[in-house]
Scaffold this active site. Sequence first.
Site, short mmCIF file in Angstrom:
data_model
loop_
_atom_site.label_atom_id
_atom_site.label_comp_id
_atom_site.label_asym_id
_atom_site.label_seq_id
_atom_site.Cartn_x
_atom_site.Cartn_y
_atom_site.Cartn_z
N SER A 105 0.81 -1.21 0.00
CA SER A 105 0.00 0.00 0.00
C SER A 105 0.85 1.27 0.00
CB SER A 105 -0.96 -0.03 1.19
OG SER A 105 -1.88 1.02 1.14
N ASP A 244 -2.49 6.46 -3.49
CA ASP A 244 -1.30 5.85 -2.88
C ASP A 244 -0.83 4.70 -3.77
OD1 ASP A 244 -3.35 4.07 -2.30
OD2 ASP A 244 -2.51 3.48 -0.38
N ASP A 246 -1.17 1.52 -4.01
CA ASP A 246 -2.08 0.52 -4.57
C ASP A 246 -3.44 1.12 -4.91
OD1 ASP A 246 -2.97 0.79 -1.93
OD2 ASP A 246 -3.54 -1.31 -1.76
N ASP A 248 -5.90 2.62 -3.33
CA ASP A 248 -7.14 2.52 -2.56
C ASP A 248 -7.32 3.70 -1.61
OD1 ASP A 248 -5.25 1.85 -0.64
OD2 ASP A 248 -6.19 -0.04 -0.06
#
EC number: 5.4.2.10
Length: 446
Positions: A105, A244, A246, A248
């Site tokens: 992430s 960010d 990834d 999400d």
Amino acid sequence: MTRQYFGTDGIRGEVGKFPIVPDFVMRLGYAAGQVLAKNAGTHGKPTVLIGKDTRLSGYLLEAALEAGFSAAGVDVMLCGPMPTPAVAYLTRTLRLSAGVVISASHNPYHDNGIKFFSAHGDKLDDAVELQIEAALNEPMNCVDSAHLGKAKRLDDATGRYIEFCKSTFPNHLSLHGLKLVVDCAHGAAYHIAPHVFHELGAEVVSIGIHPNGKNINDGVGATAPKALIEKVKEEKADLGIALDGDADRLQLVDAHGRLFNGDELLYLIAKARKDAGESVKGVVGTLMTNLAVEKAIQAEGIQFERAKVGDRYVLEKLKENNWQLGGEGSGHLICLDKHTTGDGIVAALQVLSAMKQSQQSLAELLEKVTLFPQTLTNVRYQQDYDWKSDAKLKEAVEHAEKELKGTGRVLIRASGTEPLLRVMVEAQNSQQSKDLAQKIAAVIPV
């Protein structure tokens, strides 16, 4: 039963240190494959989708996972760099058995992690995670050669997901006339997010779209918005969108360089839906959600509840209450009528839809919300310290709450990964917030 490996968002750590090592990840794939095969019953051979962000270690972990699944007799589809919510969507729409994302992430490139989605595109149930953990404690074997899993690449994953994101934006609206700066954090959305906003009509300036395996989240993206703020001002853009690694999480920046976090955007989406005549029964935040946002949502006649920190817990409470909207200040925003999980691109489109329909700016839409100052202090404590039973800490918290007189909050919570106490004090006055946080932190033995 306590989880040994799974945290609130999968398994995460530094690459090369247990558990983010090839041997464990291969065994994880095998264990998960065994559980999927068992749960599949007579429904045929399971198939899983594996996506990843742009970290260099993604190649290594992808190969290890693929080997583990194959050894368990599970087929694999590979989609390469792909946002976490894209893997959730593709798993569901392709009717696959599960989705796996290799990502840490918002963390730096030397970290990585593994997280799973069910066939329905949401987080795995606790019971399934516990089944996988139990299988991890068993020896790793291999099905016979005739039943090994096969692997193939999903070549049209990018196009499928771009079209899905666009479908969550109202058909009668377009983004024509808007100039947007889109920051993809050199992460998984680098080849997706700019196209979504451009194809809906916006003029798009992109940054953070040149991943090299090591620069993910490095000075760009939702956790480092300074670069976006500067680019928005330089380009005289109407809005900046930061994702960010990834994709999400979401943060937004307006033309004046003002940053808007997830708490504010959650309120904006909820209010816009209510103003449009839609039913908004309730909204879920977390223990960290700003008190001003809670009060503003309740002032609209909308119920508000807090979950533990983590989008997993927000999602659980949304399902429990049969509500649609939830999120965190970090920018995890969940719109369950649009997607099964938090999605930065989809959330940005909900905000842009509200702006277009109201013909108002972000600042105008949020003029009734002035966030309370929050001071967050991390205190490293002694390993044997029982903070829940500390009379001095309890007294300091009670003193702070008495001084706040209901106009703020005190929250003490422990880190789940290291001996840290997180002391948060929220007050209408910034100096009061800082002073009270320092007083509470001072009584914690270090």
